[in-house]
Design a protein around this motif. Structure first.
Motif, mmCIF file in Angstrom:
data_model
loop_
_atom_site.group_PDB
_atom_site.id
_atom_site.type_symbol
_atom_site.label_atom_id
_atom_site.label_comp_id
_atom_site.label_asym_id
_atom_site.label_seq_id
_atom_site.Cartn_x
_atom_site.Cartn_y
_atom_site.Cartn_z
ATOM 1 N N ALA B 254 -3.198 25.105 -6.373
ATOM 2 C CA ALA B 254 -2.427 24.026 -5.757
ATOM 3 C C ALA B 254 -2.774 23.878 -4.286
ATOM 4 C CB ALA B 254 -0.937 24.300 -5.916
ATOM 5 N N ALA B 255 -2.810 25.018 -3.599
ATOM 6 C CA ALA B 255 -2.920 24.947 -2.148
ATOM 7 C C ALA B 255 -4.298 24.488 -1.707
ATOM 8 C CB ALA B 255 -2.585 26.301 -1.531
ATOM 9 N N VAL B 256 -5.340 24.959 -2.369
ATOM 10 C CA VAL B 256 -6.669 24.685 -1.851
ATOM 11 C C VAL B 256 -7.570 23.925 -2.835
ATOM 12 C CG1 VAL B 256 -8.556 25.670 -0.559
ATOM 13 C CG2 VAL B 256 -6.426 26.922 -0.704
ATOM 14 N N LEU B 257 -7.593 24.381 -4.094
ATOM 15 C CA LEU B 257 -8.560 23.804 -5.022
ATOM 16 C C LEU B 257 -8.410 22.298 -5.197
ATOM 17 C CD1 LEU B 257 -9.844 26.456 -5.957
ATOM 18 C CD2 LEU B 257 -9.649 25.556 -8.259
ATOM 19 N N LEU B 258 -7.167 21.846 -5.315
ATOM 20 C CA LEU B 258 -6.957 20.417 -5.531
ATOM 21 C C LEU B 258 -7.427 19.616 -4.324
ATOM 22 C CD1 LEU B 258 -3.418 20.484 -7.144
ATOM 23 C CD2 LEU B 258 -5.622 20.803 -8.206
ATOM 24 N N LYS B 259 -7.378 20.244 -3.160
ATOM 25 C CA LYS B 259 -7.779 19.549 -1.935
ATOM 26 C C LYS B 259 -9.275 19.260 -1.924
ATOM 27 C CE LYS B 259 -3.693 19.943 -1.356
ATOM 28 N NZ LYS B 259 -3.175 21.255 -1.347
ATOM 29 N N MET B 260 -10.036 19.993 -2.772
ATOM 30 C CA MET B 260 -11.464 19.689 -2.868
ATOM 31 C C MET B 260 -11.647 18.247 -3.305
ATOM 32 S SD MET B 260 -12.540 23.240 -4.714
ATOM 33 C CE MET B 260 -13.961 22.552 -5.526
ATOM 34 N N GLY B 261 -10.776 17.795 -4.187
ATOM 35 C CA GLY B 261 -10.870 16.419 -4.655
ATOM 36 C C GLY B 261 -10.591 15.412 -3.563
ATOM 37 N N THR B 262 -9.477 15.594 -2.873
ATOM 38 C CA THR B 262 -9.123 14.636 -1.824
ATOM 39 C C THR B 262 -10.107 14.720 -0.662
ATOM 40 O OG1 THR B 262 -7.559 16.308 -1.088
ATOM 41 C CG2 THR B 262 -6.678 14.472 -2.338
ATOM 42 N N TYR B 263 -10.602 15.947 -0.434
ATOM 43 C CA TYR B 263 -11.606 16.116 0.623
ATOM 44 C C TYR B 263 -12.887 15.372 0.241
ATOM 45 C CZ TYR B 263 -15.211 18.454 3.386
ATOM 46 O OH TYR B 263 -16.268 18.717 4.211
ATOM 47 N N GLY B 264 -13.272 15.478 -1.015
ATOM 48 C CA GLY B 264 -14.476 14.793 -1.487
ATOM 49 C C GLY B 264 -14.400 13.289 -1.270
ATOM 50 N N LEU B 265 -13.216 12.738 -1.518
ATOM 51 C CA LEU B 265 -13.043 11.300 -1.296
ATOM 52 C C LEU B 265 -13.357 10.938 0.144
ATOM 53 C CD1 LEU B 265 -9.655 10.661 -3.137
ATOM 54 C CD2 LEU B 265 -11.936 10.042 -3.925
ATOM 55 N N LEU B 266 -12.806 11.740 1.059
ATOM 56 C CA LEU B 266 -12.969 11.452 2.483
ATOM 57 C C LEU B 266 -14.392 11.680 2.964
ATOM 58 C CD1 LEU B 266 -9.837 13.057 4.130
ATOM 59 C CD2 LEU B 266 -10.580 10.719 4.427
ATOM 60 N N ARG B 267 -14.992 12.769 2.465
ATOM 61 C CA ARG B 267 -16.277 13.185 2.999
ATOM 62 C C ARG B 267 -17.438 12.449 2.339
ATOM 63 N NH1 ARG B 267 -16.162 14.483 6.716
ATOM 64 N NH2 ARG B 267 -15.600 16.627 7.108
ATOM 65 N N PHE B 268 -17.305 12.144 1.054
ATOM 66 C CA PHE B 268 -18.443 11.578 0.340
ATOM 67 C C PHE B 268 -18.202 10.140 -0.147
ATOM 68 C CE2 PHE B 268 -18.570 16.195 -0.110
ATOM 69 C CZ PHE B 268 -19.808 16.453 0.440
ATOM 70 N N SER B 269 -17.188 9.959 -0.992
ATOM 71 C CA SER B 269 -17.000 8.638 -1.609
ATOM 72 C C SER B 269 -16.897 7.541 -0.566
ATOM 73 C CB SER B 269 -15.730 8.635 -2.447
ATOM 74 O OG SER B 269 -15.835 9.565 -3.478
ATOM 75 N N LEU B 270 -16.070 7.794 0.434
ATOM 76 C CA LEU B 270 -15.795 6.761 1.429
ATOM 77 C C LEU B 270 -16.990 6.453 2.321
ATOM 78 C CD1 LEU B 270 -14.102 4.947 3.272
ATOM 79 C CD2 LEU B 270 -12.877 6.938 4.028
ATOM 80 N N PRO B 271 -17.583 7.439 2.981
ATOM 81 C CA PRO B 271 -18.686 7.084 3.890
ATOM 82 C C PRO B 271 -19.960 6.670 3.158
ATOM 83 C CG PRO B 271 -17.916 9.347 4.272
ATOM 84 C CD PRO B 271 -17.242 8.870 3.060
#
Lengths: 637, 518
Positions: B254-271
């Motif tokens: 919960a604390a970290v693993l799921l954040k990989m997904g939201t982080y991916g959106l910010l770091r890769f999908s968006l830019p």
């Protein structure tokens, strides 16, 4: 004095921490109670000092902004944690800390012997801290911090006796219903920020000043804020939590659920009075909801047998009166009634607490009677409070309620006036039903088990002080044919802009003094008549037959709880459980996922047959592969 | 400053974890202490990162770049901005707490467990600091292995079903991601002059890929991230995984693993794919809104405390997705701080459920009731965490939710405040499911004999949860400590987006139309 103003919120917070962390270790009621009470009394003194500071300023400059620190700063949002002191906020500040202090002292007696004594004072201080933030906040968000903080304190205190079954339900209901209101409050903040780029109230009011009357945007914002106000101040349709909130200890009912927190909605509307003046449509909604709530709650109060429930519905009804005042554009009158109501309703609740205390936790008035000879101070003070709320001159309730009736008559018309007057009659009626059944008539309790007694001095002294305030508090707002209206004058700069707008919309027509005097006479006669009828009827009542017909409907509170339970609670639960969870989640989504899984599994079972383990087969396939690739390259070239 | 600090942070836990393999498995106390001490090293290193990170500089910092796979022009390329820095700190902060939470609760195969835990930590930090797509992918995939075993070996009764489901979902996502990475490399090859997986170079040219292809690529990348988040309707692996996982597994998940997904959106999908981002916004915003409400509603009716918290995660994480797609500074900052908040609050909630489970060996809410009487200190913490999760102002949860909502209300990318208004209803439902759970577990009379003499929270348990509580309050009272770290990074993402967006609409006027293929 404003230099030390940060202490006013810091001290109760410290009290909260001290009693929360060390309350068990201190393990001394006197120390815990005294610390807590002092940490509310010192802010009161600072408030008095600041009041004088404000009074020393020219009337139109009476405001002090105290910026403390940058709370949230990101993007275009730069939110400073700051307080705004003006005649309105300092008035309420003094009410909260003043009455708050008295109720702290009272609680030392009332909560004596409770094993959660320190915890109780811990929560009370938390409440004071949050309530002061609510009042002092310079921006919507700081107000909202206080707004939710008092909600938390209310939750904790309603559920204080957590081992009882219903307290948890009542506490949760209060919090959730308030959250429905918060939905409105929050959405209003989003709109304000999106359209005006600020959450600071004064900036916002400054920006809307030039906008037209009844701009849709302003109507929407006003209505959404009012949704929040309805939640906190228990108005239709969000009122059902307040009567249930009586599950908390009685001092809590007096402080939070009568005198202070529940008036936060009125404060919010008064604070943004210019917005409502500019949006007459929203203002009318406030009026209509106010009248509807006042009437409905007063009729329910006629048939309740629980001493606190009567007072709770009375509170809902009186809050309706305040909204009526706001709805007619008489903002200062709403504040006036808020103040007098804080006096007499705190008195009445504390009085009922004293009765409950003396009757060994009995709350049913049909099992009381004749108590006036056992508890003299409680009786006399309760009687004064009842006269005050009924509107008997010259007690405080008379002045404020009369002012409301007058404004309704002049600004809203004869029909609303009739409704409000009727409600005033009901008020006097149910209050003296309460007085008669509790203090007069035959003693209906079991003498072997119950020995009614007067409460200790820590409880009776606050009663006496509040009784005096309830008696004389009205003189701060004398009608102009009697003398200067100090309160109106004092609050004038706060509501000046709103009043200017209102004056342009419908210029106030002068009413003859005779009209005003006739109205006063009518309301006094109605109140006195209700009292006499009620008293005659109930001081001799000995049997309590089951209610029938409409009386039953009133006793069951118009079945609103049952309605909400089926319409919302039950249906949301069933929808979530059966449709969303069991059908969508488990059957549809998981069905697809597991189905795919099975499909792949079957696929791999079939493909596994290729893995024969015979070297020759593998070689054949490899060679075939190479040939195909070669052919592909050749033909491609 | 410490040279190669990012590599150090990643590889100290991984390399030192190998030492555990040479320890005697009977020597459990030593293994535990060793793991504990080792986990503190990356935490200290990440604190160095936190304090030496320059928030005024919008570029990647602490950069390390070496040629790695020359055939692919892949680099061993590390570097962080404010967002990844906070997530690294969160990961290294959570890990020692997880070790404490596992101290007495993991009783079988202790050696393997702590080995995997430390490996996981290194990989997590790797995910958040990789600036090369192949490197990122390797760390991303690596995470699966320890997590798979953690649920599969130390989980509860239905653990096999849960692990298979977890694996199926995430493998499916990873596969799409891999295809996406390769395709992206090929598409950018003519513009760069060579095939490469270097993110900073790809980002410069990928926005000029034709819009329809961008949409495709966006879907390939984003689906994999959204499964990880998980966003409705890809969420059903999460409740099962959580319910079956051991406490520490749930906390990390919960604390970290799921954040990989939201982080991916910010770091890769968006830019990488601004045109795809714009085109798909309505669909994802709708899913996020559904997820926010759906997760909350389904939480209400859960009978298993852990499942309830899991579904509440579905709701809370959808807020982050909404904030990301709102593309305003307030909303995205809200999303970032919400990533941290969710880590703290939900991490704490799982710890709390774990503590109850240790005492009664059941997660069923109905088995409890009246616990406040026997566990007073525990109840204070539980209540504080509950209100943090409800989003009470003054505690952390409110800051994230409020910023996301207020920022998305006026979002031009979302184009309508409807999503925000609907999502705001979650503040009501969150109060319903959390307070109802709290009431059923903690309040009322004790009716179950077995609950009569439960022990209050132990010192070790306190030590594992108090750090979370401190930050729950800190972020609520003074979020600027953290907001200020990510402000420039978030603004840079938005700036770049604005810079590349017009180009996209010039070359492909139909860039904003919905994708032709679904």
């Amino acid at each position: 004095m404003s230099k030390y103003f940060y202490l006013t919120t810091l001290l109760p917070l410290i009290g909260f921490l001290i009693n929360g962390m060390f309350g068990k270790k201190i393990n001394n009621e006197k120390i815990s109670g005294t610390i807590s009470s002092l940490l509310v009394f010192i802010p009161f003194l600072i408030g008095v000092g600041t009041l004088f500071e404000l009074m020393g300023m020219p009337a139109d400059q009476r405001k002090i902004v105290l910026n403390y620190f940058s709370w949230i700063a990101t993007g275009n949002l730069n939110l400073t944690y700051s307080y705004y002191i003006d005649p309105l906020s300092i008035s309420l500040f003094l009410i909260v800390t003043g009455i708050g202090f008295l109720i702290h002292v009272y609680s030392i007696g009332y909560m004596h012997g409770d094993k959660g004594f320190a915890k109780f004072f811990c929560f009370l201080n938390l409440f004071i801290f949050a309530m002061l933030n609510l009042i002092l906040g310079d921006s919507f968000l700081v107000i909202f911090l206080g707004w939710e903080g008092v909600g938390l304190a209310s939750y904790l205190l309603i559920g204080f006796w957590y081992e009882k079954k219903f307290t948890g339900d009542a506490a949760k209901k209060a919090f959730v219903m308030n959250r429905i209101g918060d939905f409105g409050f929050m959405t209003a903040m989003f709109m304000i920020f999106a359209n005006f780029g600020t959450l600071n109230i004064q900036e916002f009011l400054g920006k809307i000043g030039g906008m037209g009357i009844n701009t849709p945007l302003l109507i929407m914002i006003a209505l959404l804020l009012f949704v929040g106000a309805c939640g906190k101040s228990a108005q239709i349709p969000l009122f059902t939590w307040l009567p249930d909130a009586m599950a908390g200890p009685t001092p809590v009912s007096a402080l939070i659920h009568a005198a202070t927190m529940v008036t936060a909605g009125i404060y919010l509307v008064a604070r943004t009075s210019l917005l409502y003046a500019l949006a007459p449509v929203a203002q009318t909604v406030v009026l209509v909801i106010g009248i509807a709530t006042a009437v409905m709650a007063a009729t329910i109060a006629l048939k309740q047998d629980d001493i606190k429930k009567v007072l709770a519905y009375s509170t809902v009804s009186q809050l309706g009166f305040m909204f009526i005042a706001l709805g007619t554009g008489s903002y200062y009158v709403a504040v006036f009634h808020l103040i007098t109501h804080a006096f007499f309703k705190a008195l009445l609740f504390l009085g009922s607490g004293s009765v409950i205390h003396g009757m060994h936790e009995e709350q049913d008035i049909t099992k009381m009677g004749g108590l006036r000879k056992y508890m003299k101070v409680t009786f006399i003070t309760f009687f004064i409070g009842s006269l005050a709320i009924s509107g008997i001159p010259p007690l405080s309730g008379f002045f404020s309620k009369d002012e409301i009736l007058y404004k309704v008559f002049t600004n809203a018309g004869i029909f609303p006036y009739a409704l409000v007057l009727m409600t005033a009659a009901f008020t006097a009626f149910y209050m003296f039903r309460l007085v008669a059944l509790t203090f007069y008539g035959k003693e209906r309790f079991d003498h072997h088990h119950v020995h009614p007694h007067e409460s200790p001095a820590t409880m009776t002294i606050p009663l006496i002080i509040l009784a005096i305030l309830s008696a004389i508090g009205g003189f701060m707002g004398l009608p102009h044919f009697l003398g200067p209206n100090v309160l109106e004058h004092w609050l004038e700069p706060v509501f000046a802009n709103a009043n200017t707008v209102l004056a342009t919309i419908h210029p106030e027509h002068e009413h003859a003094l005779s009209t005003e005097l006739i109205l006063v006479a009518v309301s006094v006669i109605v109140a006195a008549a209700s009292i006499i009828i009620s008293f005659k009827k109930f001081s001799k009542q000995e049997t309590f037959p089951e209610a029938k017909g409409f009386a039953k409907v009133l006793e069951r509170k118009y079945y609103v709880d049952e309605l909400y339970d089926t319409a919302f609670v039950f249906s949301i639960r069933e929808l979530s459980e059966i449709l969303l969870w069991k059908v969508v989640d488990i059957n549809i989504i998981d069905g697809i996922v597991n189905g795919l899984g099975k499909w792949f599994k079957r696929l791999s079972v079939d493909w596994r047959k290729i893995q024969t383990g015979i070297i020759q087969d593998y070689t054949t396939i490899s060679v075939a592969g190479i040939v195909i690739i070669l052919l592909y390259i050749i033909f491609k070239m | 400053m410490i040279p190669n600090i990012l590599s150090l942070t990643i590889f100290t836990p991984i390399v030192l974890a190998l030492v555990i393999l040479f320890m005697k498995k009977e020597n459990e106390t030593m293994i535990k202490w060793y793991a504990m001490i080792v986990s503190l090293i990356p935490f200290v290193l990440s604190l160095v990162l936190f304090f030496t990170y320059n928030p005024a500089n919008a570029d990647y910092q602490f950069v390390e770049k070496w040629k790695w796979i020359t055939a692919l022009n892949s680099y061993y390329y590390l570097g962080i901005d404010g967002i990844s820095m906070l997530l690294i700190v969160l990961s290294t902060f959570i890990m020692p707490l997880c070790i404490m939470a596992s101290w007495n609760t993991i009783k079988t195969r202790v050696k393997e467990y702590f080995f995997l835990l430390l490996m996981l930590e290194g990989a997590l930090i790797g995910v958040f600091s990789s600036l090369d797509l192949v490197l990122f992918y390797i760390f991303w995939e690596f995470i699966l292995i320890p997590m798979y075993f953690m649920i599969g070996i130390w989980g509860s009764d239905d653990r096999i079903y849960a692990t298979v489901k977890f694996f199926l979902y995430t493998m499916f996502g990873s596969l799409l991601l891999l295809i996406g990475i390769i395709w992206l490399g090929f598409l950018c090859q003519p513009m760069i002059g060579e095939f490469t997986t270097d993110l900073t170079r790809l980002v410069m040219v990928s926005p000029s890929i034709a819009a329809d292809k961008q949409i495709f690529l966006f879907i390939l990348f984003t689906l994999s991230f959204l499964i990880k988040v998980p966003l409705f309707p890809f969420h059903t692996w999460l409740p099962d995984a959580h319910v079956q996982a051991p406490t520490a597994g749930s906390v990390i998940l919960a604390a970290v693993l799921l954040k990989m997904g939201t982080y991916g959106l910010l770091r890769f999908s968006l830019p990488l794919f601004p045109a795809g981002f714009v085109a798909m916004t309505p669909y994802i915003a709708i899913l996020a809104t559904i997820g926010i409400i759906y997760g909350a509603l389904v939480s209400i009716v859960q009978k298993d405390a852990k499942k309830l918290v899991a579904y509440s995660s579905v709701s809370h994480l959808a807020f982050i997705v909404l904030g990301t797609f709102a593309l305003t500074a307030e909303a995205m900052q809200g999303g970032v701080i919400q990533m941290i908040n969710h880590g703290l609050s939900t991490g704490a909630l799982f710890l709390i459920v774990g503590m109850l489970y240790e005492r009664r060996h059941t997660k069923l809410i109905a088995e409890y009731g009246g616990i406040m009487k026997v566990m007073p200190v525990f109840s204070v913490i539980f209540m504080l965490v509950v209100f943090s999760s409800i989003g009470l102002p003054g505690l952390n949860g409110f800051i994230g939710e409020f910023l996301v909502l207020i920022g998305s209300y006026k979002s031009a990318n979302l184009g309508t405040p409807v999503y925000t208004i609907l999502s705001t209803t979650a503040v009501i439902f969150a109060a319903v499911y959390l307070l109802w759970m709290f009431q059923r577990v903690m309040l009322g009379p004790i009716e179950n004999e077995k609950n009569k003499d439960l022990k209050d929270i132990s010192k070790l348990e306190l030590a594992s949860i108090i750090p979370l509580v401190i930050f729950i309050v800190w972020i609520g009272v003074y979020p600027n400590t953290f907001l200020s770290k990510t402000e420039t990074s978030v603004k840079k993402i938005i700036e770049n987006f604005e810079k590349y967006k017009p180009k996209v609409t010039e070359t492909t006027p139909n860039g904003t139309t919905p994708p032709p293929v679904k």
